[in-house]
Design an enzyme around this catalytic site. Structure first.
Site, short mmCIF file in Angstrom:
data_model
loop_
_atom_site.label_atom_id
_atom_site.label_comp_id
_atom_site.label_asym_id
_atom_site.label_seq_id
_atom_site.Cartn_x
_atom_site.Cartn_y
_atom_site.Cartn_z
N ASP A 94 40.53 83.26 31.51
CA ASP A 94 40.11 82.09 32.11
C ASP A 94 41.13 81.83 33.19
OD1 ASP A 94 38.68 79.42 32.14
OD2 ASP A 94 40.64 78.94 30.95
N ASP B 130 41.11 77.78 34.91
CA ASP B 130 41.57 76.47 34.92
C ASP B 130 42.24 76.27 33.50
OD1 ASP B 130 40.18 76.25 37.07
OD2 ASP B 130 38.55 75.11 36.18
N MET C 107 35.68 71.17 26.98
CA MET C 107 36.38 72.01 26.64
C MET C 107 36.60 72.17 25.07
SD MET C 107 37.00 74.03 29.40
CE MET C 107 38.44 74.96 28.79
N GLY C 108 36.24 70.95 24.66
CA GLY C 108 36.49 70.77 22.98
C GLY C 108 35.15 71.26 22.56
#
Length: 253
Positions: free
Chosen positions: A47, A49, A79-80
């Protein structure tokens, strides 16, 4: 059934437990097994970022365009794993509406900052003949800039593409890219396995979209060196906070 194949996602094991009250037929992998997969990987996918770079690219773009706080909150939810990635991406870009000029200005005036240790790790992987890929929900132009810094071919970059009108104004994003969807990173890894006949592929990242790419990835390594996502830290069987930890694993082989 392949009793000894490495399993790296809790979801798969949970489904087995729920299936007709049967006992699970696939055992959970040990940390030692995951390390063995990493040490013998054909390809390692990162990934970008908050993993390869310190920042969240879309948040930096939002700050640059004056809507930083609202977009940062959307990023945290995405993202969670509480909203679909595509829904969050659409909403965030709808707020930012970046022009072509703004994107290029961001890259030149505020270039992404590499996470400590990533350059050394990628160099070591390349020395071992391991293919390195960047699979990102961020934007192609920014991720390609990062790839060039790490000597990763731009052909090994999979990211979202912004669209612009002829006058440079924002015109949306390419919704056909797999990285625009939840589960898209897994689609990319499946493609890589089929295209290049990779036997062992590792995914490394900080977020839920990275963790869900395993399987088809054979090993997932959670990264918390820039930001800690609670869900990932709790569920990842291998969780690191510095890339030196992975460099040491390679040096021991």
């Amino acid at each position: 059934m392949a009793q000894h194949r490495v399993q790296c996602a809790d979801i798969q094991n949970d489904l087995i437990f729920l299936s007709h009250h049967r006992k699970p037929v696939k055992r959970m992998s040990s940390l030692m097994e995951l390390k063995e997969v990493f040490q013998n990987a054909d390809a390692v996918c990162f990934d970008v970022d908050s993993t390869v770079i310190k920042e969240e690219g879309i948040d930096e773009l939002a700050k640059f365009c004056g809507v930083g706080d609202a977009v940062a909150e959307m990023t945290r939810r995405a993202m969670g794993g509480t909203v679909t990635f595509k829904a969050a991406l659409t909403a965030r870009l709808g707020l930012i509406r970046p022009s072509y000029e703004q994107v290029q200005k961001l890259i030149s005036e505020h270039p992404p900052q590499l996470t400590p240790g990533i350059r050394e790790l990628v160099n070591r992987l390349h020395q071992r003949g391991v293919q390195v890929f960047l699979i990102s929900g961020g934007f192609q132009s920014i991720v390609e800039h990062v790839a060039l810094q790490l000597n990763i071919p731009t052909a090994n970059v999979f990211a979202n593409r912004l669209k612009f009108y002829f006058n440079g104004e924002y015109a949306g994003f390419d919704e056909t890219q797999p990285t625009a969807e939840s589960g898209g990173k897994g689609q990319v890894i499946s493609y890589l396995k089929e295209q290049f006949q990779f036997k062992k592929v590792v995914m490394i990242g900080d977020g839920a979209t990275d963790m869900e790419a395993c399987p088809p990835a054979d090993c997932f390594i959670g990264f918390g060196g820039n930001v800690v996502r609670k869900q990932v830290k709790e569920k990842a069987k291998w969780y690191i906070t510095h890339f030196d930890e992975l460099l040491k694993e390679l040096e021991e082989r």
